[in-house]
Design a protein around this motif. Structure first.
Motif, PDB file in Angstrom:
ATOM      1  N   ARG A   1       0.833  -1.198   0.000  1.00  0.00           N
ATOM      2  CA  ARG A   1       0.000   0.000   0.000  1.00  0.00           C
ATOM      3  C   ARG A   1       0.869   1.251   0.000  1.00  0.00           C
ATOM      4  N   PHE A   2       0.441   2.251  -0.766  1.00  0.00           N
ATOM      5  CA  PHE A   2       1.081   3.554  -0.676  1.00  0.00           C
ATOM      6  C   PHE A   2       0.765   4.162   0.690  1.00  0.00           C
ATOM      7  N   VAL A   3       1.747   4.818   1.270  1.00  0.00           N
ATOM      8  CA  VAL A   3       1.538   5.488   2.555  1.00  0.00           C
ATOM      9  C   VAL A   3       2.074   6.915   2.460  1.00  0.00           C
ATOM     10  N   ALA A   4       1.492   7.779   3.269  1.00  0.00           N
ATOM     11  CA  ALA A   4       1.947   9.165   3.371  1.00  0.00           C
ATOM     12  C   ALA A   4       2.758   9.336   4.639  1.00  0.00           C
ATOM     13  N   LEU A   5       3.873  10.047   4.528  1.00  0.00           N
ATOM     14  CA  LEU A   5       4.679  10.427   5.688  1.00  0.00           C
ATOM     15  C   LEU A   5       4.329  11.871   6.025  1.00  0.00           C
ATOM     16  N   VAL A   6       3.728  12.067   7.190  1.00  0.00           N
ATOM     17  CA  VAL A   6       3.179  13.370   7.568  1.00  0.00           C
ATOM     18  C   VAL A   6       3.816  13.833   8.870  1.00  0.00           C
TER      19      VAL A   6
END
Length: 300
Positions: A166-171
């Motif tokens: 899965r694509f994930v966002a680093l926030v």
């Protein structure tokens, strides 16, 4: 055409900056510029668009970059084999394993020791290589197995799915989106994003672009980086929000939240690639990888 010209082309293509490419190659910038110019003259076309502010690949450069990487890898293998034969080590065979950036390196690291124990007379050579270059090298017989990302229309190569990532966002932890359990492409439409360069993983870039198109959103990439650690550093510095795949994260970056993307096309298949007639060693490594992947926790 010589090795220096190919090394200069690949370094500039990956850095998109002549100065950084020269520092990486431990050569002067004029030497790197001259090498690229000689290569362009021999090919009869421009490899880069150059302005005072930026360097980018031309269509010719994009098309030839995988071949240049494969040619350099073949030269390195030629040297390694030549040295082994010159030293009298004639009984050993070699398995070159291509692996794309952002694939789960931990999986490969788990499988190489048991493979080495099973085939002690085989020299195993891991080689970082984009998926497109792996496919070309497998067809040419210069590598024996690859680990990369699924691509459509591949012939002459067998692909088996290792995992769906899965694509994930680093926030940043202080960001207004940091408390979200999931994010959609639409919610990131106006946000400056950091991710991998297209020339390193064109398949992943195309998949991510599809996710934004299907979500009716704009993909606004403001910076690229060739490792997930570099992306995380830029995010921590406040440059933007990072996008990567779950398997590339070997730890949770401090001060950042890892938030899965949800919606159509927000996953990508990590695959093991073998040629039409794989060696016994390649088949053994493929089975080890498939077994280890099946035993790993599934991506949510």
């Amino acid at each position: 055409m010589d090795r220096i010209e190919l090394e200069a082309f690949v370094a500039v293509a990956e850095e998109l900056h002549f100065g950084r490419a020269a520092a990486r190659l431990h050569r002067g910038q004029p030497t790197v510029s001259d090498a690229v110019r000689r290569l362009e003259n021999s090919l009869g076309g421009r490899l880069f668009h150059r302005t005072s502010r930026r360097v980018s690949l031309t269509e010719l450069g994009e098309a030839l970059l995988p071949d240049a990487r494969a040619a350099l890898a073949q030269l390195r293998r030629f040297q390694q084999r030549g040295r082994a034969l010159a030293a009298g080590d004639r009984a050993r065979s070699t398995l070159v394993v291509g692996h794309a950036e952002y694939t789960g390196h931990q999986l490969l690291l788990r499988c190489l020791p048991p493979l080495r124990d099973r085939f002690p007379d085989v020299t195993i050579v891991p080689e970082a290589m984009p998926t497109t270059a792996q496919v070309a090298a497998l067809r040419a017989g210069t590598i024996g197995l690859g680990v990369g990302w699924a691509a459509g229309g591949v012939t002459g190569v067998t692909a088996r799915v290792l995992s769906t990532e899965r694509f994930v966002a680093l926030v940043p932890a202080a960001h207004p989106l940091a408390d979200r359990a999931e994010l959609t492409a639409a919610e990131l439409s106006t946000t400056g994003l950091l991710t991998w360069p297209h020339q390193i993983n064109s398949g992943l870039c195309d998949r991510l672009l599809a996710a934004f198109r299907m979500g009716g959103a704009d993909l606004r990439i403001i910076r690229t980086a060739d490792s997930v650690h570099a992306i995380a550093a830029h995010v921590a510095a406040g440059t933007g929000i990072g996008i990567t795949v779950a398997s590339a994260l070997d730890h949770r970056p401090p001060g950042l939240c890892v938030i899965p993307l949800t919606g159509p096309s927000t996953t990508a298949d990590q695959v093991v690639l073998t040629p039409a007639e794989p060696s016994e060693t390649a088949l053994a490594l493929r089975e080890l990888l498939l077994r280890a992947s099946a035993e790993s926790p599934a991506v949510a």
